[in-house]
Design a protein around this motif. Structure first.
Motif, PDB file in Angstrom:
ATOM      1  N   ARG A 153     -21.036 -28.920  -4.149  1.00  0.00           N
ATOM      2  CA  ARG A 153     -22.127 -29.663  -4.666  1.00  0.00           C
ATOM      3  C   ARG A 153     -22.725 -29.720  -3.335  1.00  0.00           C
ATOM      4  O   ARG A 153     -24.159 -30.658  -3.471  1.00  0.00           O
ATOM      5  CB  ARG A 153     -20.943 -31.534  -3.973  1.00  0.00           C
ATOM      6  CG  ARG A 153     -19.671 -31.459  -5.467  1.00  0.00           C
ATOM      7  CD  ARG A 153     -20.565 -31.634  -6.869  1.00  0.00           C
ATOM      8  NE  ARG A 153     -21.821 -31.850  -6.538  1.00  0.00           N
ATOM      9  CZ  ARG A 153     -22.188 -32.377  -7.959  1.00  0.00           C
ATOM     10  NH1 ARG A 153     -21.834 -31.912  -8.819  1.00  0.00           N
ATOM     11  NH2 ARG A 153     -24.010 -33.525  -7.693  1.00  0.00           N
ATOM     12  N   GLU A 169     -25.002 -27.814  -2.384  1.00  0.00           N
ATOM     13  CA  GLU A 169     -26.407 -27.448  -2.673  1.00  0.00           C
ATOM     14  C   GLU A 169     -26.780 -27.781  -3.933  1.00  0.00           C
ATOM     15  O   GLU A 169     -28.148 -27.110  -4.496  1.00  0.00           O
ATOM     16  CB  GLU A 169     -26.548 -25.926  -2.776  1.00  0.00           C
ATOM     17  CG  GLU A 169     -26.359 -25.628  -1.238  1.00  0.00           C
ATOM     18  CD  GLU A 169     -26.554 -23.946  -0.977  1.00  0.00           C
ATOM     19  OE1 GLU A 169     -27.341 -23.401  -0.579  1.00  0.00           O
ATOM     20  OE2 GLU A 169     -25.003 -23.503  -1.279  1.00  0.00           O
ATOM     21  N   THR A 216     -28.667 -30.641  -5.946  1.00  0.00           N
ATOM     22  CA  THR A 216     -29.998 -31.059  -6.097  1.00  0.00           C
ATOM     23  C   THR A 216     -30.716 -29.801  -6.032  1.00  0.00           C
ATOM     24  O   THR A 216     -31.357 -29.578  -6.853  1.00  0.00           O
ATOM     25  CB  THR A 216     -30.348 -31.702  -4.420  1.00  0.00           C
ATOM     26  OG1 THR A 216     -29.223 -32.945  -4.985  1.00  0.00           O
ATOM     27  CG2 THR A 216     -30.780 -32.558  -4.804  1.00  0.00           C
ATOM     28  N   THR A 217     -31.070 -28.913  -5.035  1.00  0.00           N
ATOM     29  CA  THR A 217     -31.381 -27.711  -4.555  1.00  0.00           C
ATOM     30  C   THR A 217     -31.417 -26.747  -5.787  1.00  0.00           C
ATOM     31  O   THR A 217     -32.055 -26.037  -6.418  1.00  0.00           O
ATOM     32  CB  THR A 217     -31.415 -26.950  -3.275  1.00  0.00           C
ATOM     33  OG1 THR A 217     -30.543 -26.887  -3.149  1.00  0.00           O
ATOM     34  CG2 THR A 217     -32.275 -28.363  -2.638  1.00  0.00           C
ATOM     35  N   LYS A 243     -32.592 -27.495  -9.189  1.00  0.00           N
ATOM     36  CA  LYS A 243     -34.128 -27.167  -9.440  1.00  0.00           C
ATOM     37  C   LYS A 243     -34.799 -26.330  -9.137  1.00  0.00           C
ATOM     38  O   LYS A 243     -35.496 -25.654  -9.870  1.00  0.00           O
ATOM     39  CB  LYS A 243     -35.028 -28.397  -8.675  1.00  0.00           C
ATOM     40  CG  LYS A 243     -34.073 -29.916  -8.724  1.00  0.00           C
ATOM     41  CD  LYS A 243     -34.610 -30.772  -7.495  1.00  0.00           C
ATOM     42  CE  LYS A 243     -36.020 -31.025  -7.714  1.00  0.00           C
ATOM     43  NZ  LYS A 243     -36.445 -32.024  -5.813  1.00  0.00           N
ATOM     44  N   GLU A 259     -27.491 -32.951 -14.301  1.00  0.00           N
ATOM     45  CA  GLU A 259     -27.246 -32.460 -12.401  1.00  0.00           C
ATOM     46  C   GLU A 259     -29.655 -32.439 -12.618  1.00  0.00           C
ATOM     47  O   GLU A 259     -29.912 -32.890 -11.259  1.00  0.00           O
ATOM     48  CB  GLU A 259     -27.550 -31.458 -12.111  1.00  0.00           C
ATOM     49  CG  GLU A 259     -25.415 -31.206 -12.908  1.00  0.00           C
ATOM     50  CD  GLU A 259     -25.229 -31.807 -11.153  1.00  0.00           C
ATOM     51  OE1 GLU A 259     -25.419 -31.589 -10.241  1.00  0.00           O
ATOM     52  OE2 GLU A 259     -23.291 -31.914 -11.473  1.00  0.00           O
ATOM     53  N   TYR A 260     -30.670 -32.092 -13.704  1.00  0.00           N
ATOM     54  CA  TYR A 260     -31.436 -31.778 -13.119  1.00  0.00           C
ATOM     55  C   TYR A 260     -32.339 -33.164 -12.778  1.00  0.00           C
ATOM     56  O   TYR A 260     -33.215 -33.816 -11.993  1.00  0.00           O
ATOM     57  CB  TYR A 260     -32.147 -30.805 -14.179  1.00  0.00           C
ATOM     58  CG  TYR A 260     -33.607 -31.215 -13.978  1.00  0.00           C
ATOM     59  CD1 TYR A 260     -33.549 -29.583 -12.947  1.00  0.00           C
ATOM     60  CD2 TYR A 260     -34.556 -31.767 -15.033  1.00  0.00           C
ATOM     61  CE1 TYR A 260     -35.044 -29.145 -12.959  1.00  0.00           C
ATOM     62  CE2 TYR A 260     -35.966 -30.688 -14.293  1.00  0.00           C
ATOM     63  CZ  TYR A 260     -36.040 -30.088 -14.042  1.00  0.00           C
ATOM     64  OH  TYR A 260     -37.633 -28.844 -13.584  1.00  0.00           O
ATOM     65  N   VAL A 304     -31.097 -36.881 -12.259  1.00  0.00           N
ATOM     66  CA  VAL A 304     -30.368 -37.210 -10.580  1.00  0.00           C
ATOM     67  C   VAL A 304     -30.921 -36.235  -9.632  1.00  0.00           C
ATOM     68  O   VAL A 304     -31.633 -37.037  -8.542  1.00  0.00           O
ATOM     69  CB  VAL A 304     -29.053 -37.014 -10.686  1.00  0.00           C
ATOM     70  CG1 VAL A 304     -28.310 -37.360  -9.180  1.00  0.00           C
ATOM     71  CG2 VAL A 304     -28.402 -37.448 -11.568  1.00  0.00           C
ATOM     72  N   ALA A 305     -30.922 -34.755 -10.177  1.00  0.00           N
ATOM     73  CA  ALA A 305     -31.695 -34.289  -8.784  1.00  0.00           C
ATOM     74  C   ALA A 305     -33.659 -34.834  -8.591  1.00  0.00           C
ATOM     75  O   ALA A 305     -33.896 -34.680  -6.868  1.00  0.00           O
ATOM     76  CB  ALA A 305     -31.979 -32.949  -9.132  1.00  0.00           C
ATOM     77  N   ASN A 306     -34.195 -35.064  -9.418  1.00  0.00           N
ATOM     78  CA  ASN A 306     -35.486 -34.975  -9.974  1.00  0.00           C
ATOM     79  C   ASN A 306     -35.201 -36.740  -8.945  1.00  0.00           C
ATOM     80  O   ASN A 306     -36.354 -36.944  -8.059  1.00  0.00           O
ATOM     81  CB  ASN A 306     -35.856 -35.045 -11.104  1.00  0.00           C
ATOM     82  CG  ASN A 306     -36.884 -33.287 -11.189  1.00  0.00           C
ATOM     83  OD1 ASN A 306     -37.313 -33.373 -10.449  1.00  0.00           O
ATOM     84  ND2 ASN A 306     -35.983 -33.031 -12.263  1.00  0.00           N
ATOM     85  N   LYS A 315     -33.442 -38.591  -6.981  1.00  0.00           N
ATOM     86  CA  LYS A 315     -32.974 -38.040  -4.875  1.00  0.00           C
ATOM     87  C   LYS A 315     -34.321 -37.640  -4.508  1.00  0.00           C
ATOM     88  O   LYS A 315     -34.556 -37.740  -3.427  1.00  0.00           O
ATOM     89  CB  LYS A 315     -31.847 -37.309  -4.769  1.00  0.00           C
ATOM     90  CG  LYS A 315     -30.243 -37.602  -5.179  1.00  0.00           C
ATOM     91  CD  LYS A 315     -29.770 -36.653  -4.655  1.00  0.00           C
ATOM     92  CE  LYS A 315     -27.548 -37.278  -4.636  1.00  0.00           C
ATOM     93  NZ  LYS A 315     -27.595 -35.699  -4.994  1.00  0.00           N
ATOM     94  N   SER A 316     -35.078 -37.010  -4.884  1.00  0.00           N
ATOM     95  CA  SER A 316     -36.451 -36.394  -4.617  1.00  0.00           C
ATOM     96  C   SER A 316     -37.737 -37.039  -3.939  1.00  0.00           C
ATOM     97  O   SER A 316     -38.103 -37.140  -5.466  1.00  0.00           O
ATOM     98  CB  SER A 316     -36.545 -34.913  -4.040  1.00  0.00           C
ATOM     99  OG  SER A 316     -37.085 -34.804  -5.320  1.00  0.00           O
TER     100      SER A 316
END
Lengths: 659, 247
Positions: free
Chosen positions: B192, B194, B196-197, B200, B239-240, B242-244, B246-247
């Motif tokens: 978990r 890493e 996010t990165t 992406k 995941e993708y 959420v990652a986007n 978040k950033s």
């Protein structure tokens, strides 16, 4: 001074490695950046060594013949990996793992190396879990264990029947991470063809780009051979089609000694050979012996189907002969027992060269406990079977599927038919405590070296050794050598040693094409395999070995007169790759027979018919043969034997009994 | 059995290839598909022709090297097996079998049936790992992992990277492959950190390699020899997304 210095540190066994680690020379981070290391092979040993060394700061190049590092044959290991964690509270310890391994290897391994292996085993599990390897777990979230042969504790960690795959993909992910960071340069579809020595030290390799066919020169301050075993010398084995001895064999031609070449492991539970066309054999994991019971009919030549033979007419011969370990005796013992029954006329199946591995009682037992957990106190026979199948499927599902694919039979209904097959080679390049061969700067890790398994490897110990060597041994021991090399600048690959090594590699390729003979490479490989299996396989004797040596010499001459290699050298040419590998296998085969002939005792997987007890068990001759046979290649197919005496200080050497 | 094979022959990635017909005789139903190729190649070598180049190694369905597109399906007609585990008993006497390489722009042909799948390695090197150096690990039982999570992670991790998903997809999408690795690590507490990165970077590399988009046809799941589930793609999309955010 003897040529063989094992460099075992002084001090009590338990302190050797700890003391070594605290006193071995180090290389500072700035100097690491200018030191280059070549790793050949990307299996568990190679990938873990490469990523660990790159993380420390060394410049690393990795070579593999497959199209990706992830395909190395470690991937096919099924059952598990041992570690002395004692999570099961069943009395396991570093000492017990050490003891089991030495005894399992029939007292032909080096104590100090094996103790080190046992003591780093627990770190391997920690490392792999941290890297995201999904090992099997219990409902409480803790790691699960099972048993393997030759032990009485549960210390084997696993991921269904795909433990090797999961561990290798973990090591591969670490390797690819370093590739992404630019600290590892990866050369897939490259095969090492020569070792380059300069002024007595290994300084690089010649590799062939398998797509363009071009020969390349690569410099390294040190070279690590992590190229696996040589079981394919038998043609039929559980090894991958590409697994080969070429890198290790070329190293012997440049001064590396070959240790205990005749020590090969014949694995007891493989799917039997079904015809002449067969290209490889498939293993059914040893983990199956946790739950499967091995038997043959009590009546010779019984032609009834397995399910028609009543319980009292079945001979569970392992349970009968070895009540203490039963179906979980070590591999060499189980293999010989299967051969003994089949040779005596009790074999089953169409070929009569097979025994049954039966899950009926396991299915019933698991069915019963599963039914209870479902709240069914009086389950019907059908319910028992269904529940039992569910549990067995969870444990071994992929193996059962594989069996059904290959044989067309359903192992949930009928017992599996199995027979021993070549699986692993305990022999390999001789290395000292630092894992260095007799050539300074040239190392051998994992199955490619001879070091830890003696005359027989216990199940679930290959994965352990590969990762121990790569993750936890070489990162320390390589410092002992490289700390003295910090002043050595990278040597130009225009150096005459590189030019001449490349010329040698090219010479062999040209010679192979020039023959333009009539027979394919496989033709010779199959003939070599038959000689080896018949005369240097599960049982060996003086007469057979002498015949084998003569036959292999004739075969070698014929190969160099009559092999046909199609296509060209400057192209993707799998037949050329095979030809080079088989040429080396033929030479190695001869040395294996010489080694087996020299060792007139029986030990572990090496069974000399002349040396057995009245009950047919292997009989060691400790006064004569408690040594590692390290063979020096003197050129022109002659070899000189060097002996490394094995001293047993912590363990009392004894007859090996599993009764 | 006697069969007619139509096999793709192509000298290298520069030249155009074509299907060539080869009759084969006396094939045993117990042979594997690759052993049938061994027989044919032996024949070609003896005749002085060049044998057919094809990738293979472990021949027990786990290394992911074998890759033949057989009668329009990756790894042939049986579900859940690789080409090396496909046996001739799955065919009938007299059949004509067409064998092609994986076809995808991101998998250029090297020779005959051999293709270059190094794009997969490059995707992994962008994030298909947990950044933990050797020697940094704590005791393996310090992080309890619920069995269902560990099992789901293992199921995703069973991917052998053969590329059948790409070969069968009309868009040549690598979503099943990438999502299997993203899922394996996203399902574990260690992974978990890493997450996010990772997702992406891996998706960015997947796009750069020239794999197509996913249009949810589900062919990949059906043809995957290891039964990698489409659920992984859904998980990766989540995941993708959420990652986007978040950033």
């Amino acid at each position: 001074m003897s040529k063989l210095d094992s460099k075992i540190p002084e001090g009590p066994l338990e302190q050797k490695w700890e003391k070594y680690k605290s006193s071995v020379a180090l290389v500072n981070p700035a100097n690491k950046r200018s030191l280059e290391v070549i790793v050949v092979g990307s299996g568990l040993a190679g990938a873990s060594a490469a990523s660990s060394l790159a993380e420390m700061g060394y410049k690393v190049k990795v070579f593999c013949f497959q199209d990706s590092a992830r395909r190395a044959h470690s991937i096919a290991a099924q059952g598990g990996i041992n570690a002395a964690k004692n999570y099961q509270n069943d009395g396991d310890s570093t000492y017990r793992l050490f003891y089991d391994t030495i005894k399992g290897g029939d007292y032909r391994a080096r104590e100090a190396n094996v103790y080190r292996l046992a003591s780093v085993s627990a770190n391997i599990i920690d490392q792999c879990v941290a890297m995201g390897v999904p090992l099997a777990r219990e409902y409480g979230g803790m790691l699960s264990n099972r048993s393997f042969g030759g032990t009485q504790v549960q210390r084997t960690f696993y991921a269904a029947g795909q433990t090797g795959q999961q561990l290798l993909l973990g090591a591969y992910s670490g390797l690819q991470r370093q590739v992404g960071l630019g600290t590892i340069e990866m050369f897939a579809r490259h095969e090492m063809l020569e070792v380059v020595n300069i002024e007595g030290k290994c300084r690089g390799i010649i590799a062939r780009d398998l797509i363009s066919g071009k020969l390349e020169r690569h410099f390294g301050h040190a070279v690590l051979l992590c190229t696996g075993g040589y079981g394919n010398v038998f043609y039929l084995s559980t090894n991958a089609m590409g697994s080969n001895v070429t890198a290790a064999w070329k190293a012997t031609k440049k001064g590396a000694f070959f240790g205990n070449p005749c020590f090969t492991q014949i694995h007891p539970t493989c799917i039997p050979v079904s015809g002449d066309h067969q290209s490889k054999l498939t293993l059914m994991s040893e983990s199956l012996r946790n739950d499967g019971r091995i038997w043959v009919p009590k009546k010779q030549g019984d032609t009834r189907k397995a399910n028609e033979i009543p319980e009292e007419e079945r001979d569970y011969y392992l349970e009968r002969r070895y009540p203490a370990f039963g179906n979980l005796v070590p591999r060499d013992v189980a293999s010989r027992a299967a051969k003994e029954r089949c040779d005596a006329g009790f074999g089953v199946g169409t070929s009569k060269m097979a025994v049954y591995l039966d899950f009926k009682s396991a299915i019933a037992r698991y069915g019963h406990s599963k039914a209870l957990t479902q709240g069914i106190n009086n389950p019907s026979a059908q319910q028992l079977k269904d529940f039992g199948k569910l549990v067995v499927e969870e444990k071994y599902g992929n193996l059962f599927e594989m069996y059904e694919q290959i044989t067309g039979e359903n192992p949930y209904e009928l017992p599996m038919r199995i027979y021993p097959a070549v699986h692993y080679t305990m022999g390999g390049l001789w290395v000292d405590y630092n894992l260095m061969t007799t050539v300074p700067g040239l190392y051998a890790l994992g199955e490619a070296n001879f070091s830890d398994h003696g005359a027989n490897r216990l199940g679930a110990s290959a994965l352990m050794q590969g990762l121990a060597d790569g993750y936890f041994v070489i990162p320390y021991t390589i410092g002992a050598y490289l700390s003295k090399e910090i002043a050595t600048k990278a040597i130009s690959t225009d150096h005459e040693a590189f030019v001449s090594a490349e010329k040698d590699a090219q010479g062999i390729i040209d010679k192979l094409f020039a023959i333009k003979g009539t027979k394919s490479v496989d033709h010779f490989h199959k003939r070599l395999g038959k000689i080896m299996w018949d005369k240097c396989g599960m049982a060996r004797n003086e007469k057979g070995l002498k015949e084998a040596i003569a036959e292999i010499r004739t075969l070698r001459e014929e190969f160099w007169k009559d092999v046909r290699v199609p296509g060209s050298a400057n192209d993707f040419n799998p037949e050329l790759e095979k030809a080079g590998r088989v040429a080396d296998f033929i030479e190695l085969g001869e040395l294996m027979c010489m080694d087996a002939l020299n060792r007139s005792e029986s030990c572990g997987g090496h069974f000399r018919e002349e040396s057995q007890t009245e009950e047919g068990e292997a009989l060691r001759k400790d006064e004569e043969f408690a040594y590692v046979a390290a063979w020096e290649n003197k050129g022109n197919h002659t070899y000189e034997l060097h002996k490394e005496e094995l001293k047993f200080e912590a363990i009392k050497i004894a007859a090996r009994s599993y009764k | 059995m006697n069969l007619t094979l139509k096999i793709w022959r192509q000298k290298n990635d520069k030249e155009t290839g074509k299907l060539v017909t080869y009759p084969v005789k006396d094939i045993s139903p117990d042979m594997s598909f690759l052993e049938m190729f061994d027989v044919l190649n032996e024949e070609l070598i003896t005749k002085g022709d060049e044998p057919i180049a094809f990738d293979h190694d472990c021949r027990e369905g786990i290394c992911g090297m074998c890759s033949m597109f057989i009668n329009g399906r990756p790894h042939g007609p049986k579900r859940g097996v690789t080409t090396c585990q496909l046996h001739m008993r799955s065919f009938k006497n007299g059949d004509t079998i067409v064998v092609e390489p994986w076809r995808a722009a991101a998998f250029p042909v090297i020779k005959d049936l051999t293709v270059d799948r190094s794009a997969f390695d490059r995707i992994i090197s962008k994030g298909g790992f947990i950044s933990v150096n050797t020697g940094n690990a704590q005791d393996a039982n310090n992080i309890p992992i619920p069995k269902p999570d560990a099992d789901a992670s293992f199921e995703a991790a069973a991917c052998i990277g053969c590329g059948a998903c790409v070969a069968t997809c009309k868009n040549s999408s690598a979503m099943l492959f990438v999502s299997a690795k993203v899922s394996q690590l996203a399902l574990l507490p260690q992974g978990r950190v890493e997450a996010t990165t990772r997702v992406k970077n891996m998706v960015a590399q997947m796009d750069e390699e020239g794999f197509g988009n996913c249009t949810n046809t589900g062919a990949c799941e059906i043809e995957c020899p290891k039964g990698i589930s489409l659920e992984n793609i859904a998980r990766m999309n989540r995941e993708y997304f959420v990652a986007n955010i978040k950033s």
